[in-house]
Motif scaffolding. Structure first.
Motif, mmCIF file in Angstrom:
data_model
loop_
_atom_site.group_PDB
_atom_site.id
_atom_site.type_symbol
_atom_site.label_atom_id
_atom_site.label_comp_id
_atom_site.label_asym_id
_atom_site.label_seq_id
_atom_site.Cartn_x
_atom_site.Cartn_y
_atom_site.Cartn_z
ATOM 1 N N PRO A 1 0.806 -1.228 0.000
ATOM 2 C CA PRO A 1 0.000 0.000 0.000
ATOM 3 C C PRO A 1 0.836 1.274 0.000
ATOM 4 O O PRO A 1 0.362 2.324 -0.407
ATOM 5 N N ALA A 2 2.086 1.193 0.464
ATOM 6 C CA ALA A 2 2.917 2.397 0.549
ATOM 7 C C ALA A 2 3.562 2.747 -0.777
ATOM 8 O O ALA A 2 3.975 3.882 -1.000
ATOM 9 N N SER A 3 3.672 1.740 -1.660
ATOM 10 C CA SER A 3 4.367 1.987 -2.925
ATOM 11 C C SER A 3 3.484 2.784 -3.865
ATOM 12 O O SER A 3 2.272 2.648 -3.890
ATOM 13 N N LYS A 4 4.103 3.603 -4.684
ATOM 14 C CA LYS A 4 3.382 4.421 -5.655
ATOM 15 C C LYS A 4 3.700 3.917 -7.055
ATOM 16 O O LYS A 4 4.844 3.608 -7.355
ATOM 17 N N PRO A 5 2.713 3.839 -7.918
ATOM 18 C CA PRO A 5 2.970 3.364 -9.272
ATOM 19 C C PRO A 5 3.895 4.316 -10.008
ATOM 20 O O PRO A 5 3.724 5.525 -9.975
ATOM 21 N N SER A 6 4.891 3.753 -10.686
ATOM 22 C CA SER A 6 5.867 4.562 -11.398
ATOM 23 C C SER A 6 5.400 4.897 -12.807
ATOM 24 O O SER A 6 5.961 5.761 -13.457
ATOM 25 N N LYS A 7 4.366 4.197 -13.263
ATOM 26 C CA LYS A 7 3.866 4.417 -14.612
ATOM 27 C C LYS A 7 2.421 4.910 -14.551
ATOM 28 O O LYS A 7 1.722 4.662 -13.589
ATOM 29 N N PRO A 8 1.974 5.630 -15.574
ATOM 30 C CA PRO A 8 0.601 6.133 -15.566
ATOM 31 C C PRO A 8 -0.392 4.988 -15.531
ATOM 32 O O PRO A 8 -0.198 3.946 -16.144
ATOM 33 N N SER A 9 -1.478 5.197 -14.777
ATOM 34 C CA SER A 9 -2.421 4.101 -14.610
ATOM 35 C C SER A 9 -3.840 4.458 -15.038
ATOM 36 O O SER A 9 -4.737 3.645 -14.871
ATOM 37 N N SER A 10 -4.070 5.673 -15.556
ATOM 38 C CA SER A 10 -5.403 5.980 -16.050
ATOM 39 C C SER A 10 -5.671 5.142 -17.299
ATOM 40 O O SER A 10 -4.749 4.688 -17.979
ATOM 41 N N THR A 11 -6.945 4.944 -17.605
ATOM 42 C CA THR A 11 -7.311 4.035 -18.690
ATOM 43 C C THR A 11 -6.701 4.437 -20.021
ATOM 44 O O THR A 11 -6.074 3.626 -20.713
ATOM 45 N N TRP A 12 -6.850 5.704 -20.386
ATOM 46 C CA TRP A 12 -6.370 6.131 -21.697
ATOM 47 C C TRP A 12 -4.844 6.166 -21.755
ATOM 48 O O TRP A 12 -4.256 5.817 -22.787
ATOM 49 N N LEU A 13 -4.187 6.552 -20.653
ATOM 50 C CA LEU A 13 -2.727 6.530 -20.633
ATOM 51 C C LEU A 13 -2.198 5.103 -20.702
ATOM 52 O O LEU A 13 -1.167 4.836 -21.328
ATOM 53 N N LEU A 14 -2.906 4.175 -20.054
ATOM 54 C CA LEU A 14 -2.505 2.768 -20.136
ATOM 55 C C LEU A 14 -2.613 2.248 -21.573
ATOM 56 O O LEU A 14 -1.732 1.521 -22.048
ATOM 57 N N MET A 15 -3.675 2.621 -22.268
ATOM 58 C CA MET A 15 -3.833 2.190 -23.653
ATOM 59 C C MET A 15 -2.709 2.748 -24.525
ATOM 60 O O MET A 15 -2.157 2.034 -25.375
ATOM 61 N N GLN A 16 -2.358 4.002 -24.294
ATOM 62 C CA GLN A 16 -1.261 4.606 -25.046
ATOM 63 C C GLN A 16 0.068 3.918 -24.744
ATOM 64 O O GLN A 16 0.889 3.685 -25.637
ATOM 65 N N ARG A 17 0.268 3.575 -23.455
ATOM 66 C CA ARG A 17 1.504 2.912 -23.062
ATOM 67 C C ARG A 17 1.613 1.524 -23.679
ATOM 68 O O ARG A 17 2.671 1.128 -24.182
ATOM 69 N N ILE A 18 0.507 0.773 -23.648
ATOM 70 C CA ILE A 18 0.500 -0.566 -24.234
ATOM 71 C C ILE A 18 0.773 -0.492 -25.731
ATOM 72 O O ILE A 18 1.550 -1.284 -26.282
ATOM 73 N N ARG A 19 0.158 0.479 -26.397
ATOM 74 C CA ARG A 19 0.357 0.629 -27.843
ATOM 75 C C ARG A 19 1.793 1.032 -28.158
ATOM 76 O O ARG A 19 2.386 0.569 -29.151
ATOM 77 N N ALA A 20 2.389 1.891 -27.300
ATOM 78 C CA ALA A 20 3.770 2.309 -27.531
ATOM 79 C C ALA A 20 4.751 1.160 -27.300
ATOM 80 O O ALA A 20 5.750 1.036 -28.020
ATOM 81 N N GLU A 21 4.469 0.309 -26.300
ATOM 82 C CA GLU A 21 5.385 -0.778 -25.956
ATOM 83 C C GLU A 21 5.206 -2.010 -26.833
ATOM 84 O O GLU A 21 6.187 -2.682 -27.168
ATOM 85 N N SER A 22 3.951 -2.318 -27.201
ATOM 86 C CA SER A 22 3.691 -3.577 -27.912
ATOM 87 C C SER A 22 3.005 -3.393 -29.254
ATOM 88 O O SER A 22 2.693 -4.392 -29.919
ATOM 89 N N GLY A 23 2.737 -2.146 -29.633
ATOM 90 C CA GLY A 23 2.037 -1.915 -30.876
ATOM 91 C C GLY A 23 0.539 -2.145 -30.726
ATOM 92 O O GLY A 23 0.045 -2.475 -29.645
ATOM 93 N N THR A 24 -0.177 -1.984 -31.833
ATOM 94 C CA THR A 24 -1.623 -2.176 -31.790
ATOM 95 C C THR A 24 -1.984 -3.608 -31.401
ATOM 96 O O THR A 24 -3.008 -3.849 -30.744
ATOM 97 N N ARG A 25 -1.128 -4.572 -31.761
ATOM 98 C CA ARG A 25 -1.393 -5.968 -31.419
ATOM 99 C C ARG A 25 -1.438 -6.171 -29.905
ATOM 100 O O ARG A 25 -2.121 -7.073 -29.422
ATOM 101 N N GLY A 26 -0.722 -5.333 -29.166
ATOM 102 C CA GLY A 26 -0.721 -5.454 -27.710
ATOM 103 C C GLY A 26 -2.093 -5.202 -27.107
ATOM 104 O O GLY A 26 -2.417 -5.738 -26.046
ATOM 105 N N LEU A 27 -2.904 -4.365 -27.779
ATOM 106 C CA LEU A 27 -4.254 -4.077 -27.289
ATOM 107 C C LEU A 27 -5.214 -5.241 -27.545
ATOM 108 O O LEU A 27 -6.323 -5.253 -27.020
ATOM 109 N N PHE A 28 -4.780 -6.196 -28.366
ATOM 110 C CA PHE A 28 -5.605 -7.358 -28.663
ATOM 111 C C PHE A 28 -4.954 -8.649 -28.176
ATOM 112 O O PHE A 28 -5.222 -9.728 -28.696
ATOM 113 N N ALA A 29 -4.097 -8.522 -27.151
ATOM 114 C CA ALA A 29 -3.470 -9.702 -26.562
ATOM 115 C C ALA A 29 -4.527 -10.584 -25.907
ATOM 116 O O ALA A 29 -5.486 -10.092 -25.321
#
Length: 358
Positions: free
Chosen positions: A291-319
């Motif tokens: 509970p004390a740790s803070k997420p180092s990466k953005p966790s909002s829905t749209w930022l997560l989608m952007q992060r997944i797409r940047a890291e894995s491409g569009t295919r990552g959104l359909f894993a």
């Protein structure tokens, strides 16, 4: 010219009878689908054993690194359940020493032979406690809303199932979301009911009542579009199949096929939101362990989608495309066909009682 809809077996029955029909469908769906997910999780556990750098097993079979412990996301076709395990503790039903499985069939055989057939239903209790009431609320609300909207807007309007499905799912998710968060806290921190009450009171005092709906956003973004698409396509496919077979009403097999087809279409179209929701659930489990740790990466829905797409491409959104379809299609088919059969049974029962009364 509006097409004539086949008569729905939902007419002429009470809300209580609708609840009994949906509850029966949810129980049967759980009984059929739970063994598939137990085997899947055991196969995943075999591939990624506990270590200092544990991994969180996702619903699609991929893994996310966690600092310690493991989050199992159990998805039985009715509901997702998050299990937080710390170094193997508290997950005896899910994370036993699995030996070595060469595949799905081999896992079924070895688990049944070595641990007994009951082990295949290890995840059934939380499903019956959480998923069955949620499904009863959802299906009964959908039928009531659909009938109300048809009475107000006319039965010819094909968009009524879409609207009723979205509103029904929104209500069910909103009601169940705090219960899911509370259950996750109990599992991750092994709290008694008295300790849980203190924990909830502290969280509400610190962050307000809205803190009980953490994770509500991603769940709504996946489940509400899925529900809207599912019911819209289900009514269309059922109508088309009835017309092709010259039927006045849907049979069990027509409902089964319609549920499988519409469930598959909705699952594919909403898969990116499912990927995001899975990652958010893993973050939720990790925050309960640390509970004390803070997420180092953005966790909002749209930022997560952007992060997944940047890291894995569009295919990552359909894993996880295939595992999701394999699970959702039969679950939807079993659930809706059992539900429609139950409604038909109660409708005939009510008609017979009325005739005897005359």
């Amino acid at each position: 010219m509006a097409e004539k809809m086949p008569p729905s077996p939902g007419g002429g029955i009470t809300p209580l009878q609708q609840m009994l029909a949906s509850g029966t469908g949810a129980i049967l769906t759980s009984l059929f689908v739970t063994p598939l997910d137990v085997v899947k999780i055991r196969l995943q556990a075999q591939r990624t054993p506990f270590s200092k750098e544990g991994k969180a097993l996702l619903c699609d079979g991929s893994a996310a690194v966690s600092s310690s412990g493991k989050c199992f996301l159990y998805c039985n076709g009715l509901m997702d359940h998050l299990y937080v395990c710390q170094n193997g503790n508290g997950c005896t039903a899910w994370y036993k020493a699995p030996g070595h499985f060469t595949g799905t069939l081999d896992a079924f055989v070895k688990i049944t032979r070595n641990e007994g057939i009951r082990s295949l239903w290890s995840g059934l209790p939380p499903t019956l406690v959480m998923a069955v009431p949620a499904t009863v609320i959802y299906f009964t609300t959908y039928d009531q809303l659909r009938d109300y909207l048809r009475a107000r807007m006319g039965s010819w309007n094909h968009y009524i199932p879409l609207l009723a499905g979205a509103l029904a799912r929104l209500g069910a998710v909103t009601v169940i979301s705090p219960l899911e968060l509370i259950r996750t806290k109990m599992q991750s921190q092994q709290l008694s009911y008295r300790e849980l009450r203190v924990c909830i009171q502290s969280a509400v005092a610190q962050d307000g009542w809205l803190s009980l709906w953490r994770g509500w956003g991603p769940t709504v973004l996946r489940d509400v579009p899925f529900s809207a698409l599912y019911w819209f396509n289900y009514e269309l496919v059922r109508t088309w199949l009835c017309r092709q077979a010259w039927l006045d009403g849907a049979t069990f097999m027509v409902s089964f096929a319609s549920g499988a087809i519409s469930g598959t279409v909705a699952a594919v179209l909403t898969l990116p939101f499912d990927v995001v929701k899975t990652q958010r659930q893993i973050e939720l489990g990790d925050s309960e362990v640390h509970p004390a740790s803070k997420p180092s990466k953005p966790s909002s829905t749209w930022l997560l989608m952007q992060r997944i797409r940047a890291e894995s491409g569009t295919r990552g959104l359909f894993a996880g495309f295939l595992p999701r379809v394999i699970k959702v299609a039969p679950a939807c088919a079993i659930m809706i066909s059992t539900y429609e059969f139950g409604k038909s049974f109660f409708q005939k029962l009510n008609q017979e009682q009325q005739l005897r009364g005359l």
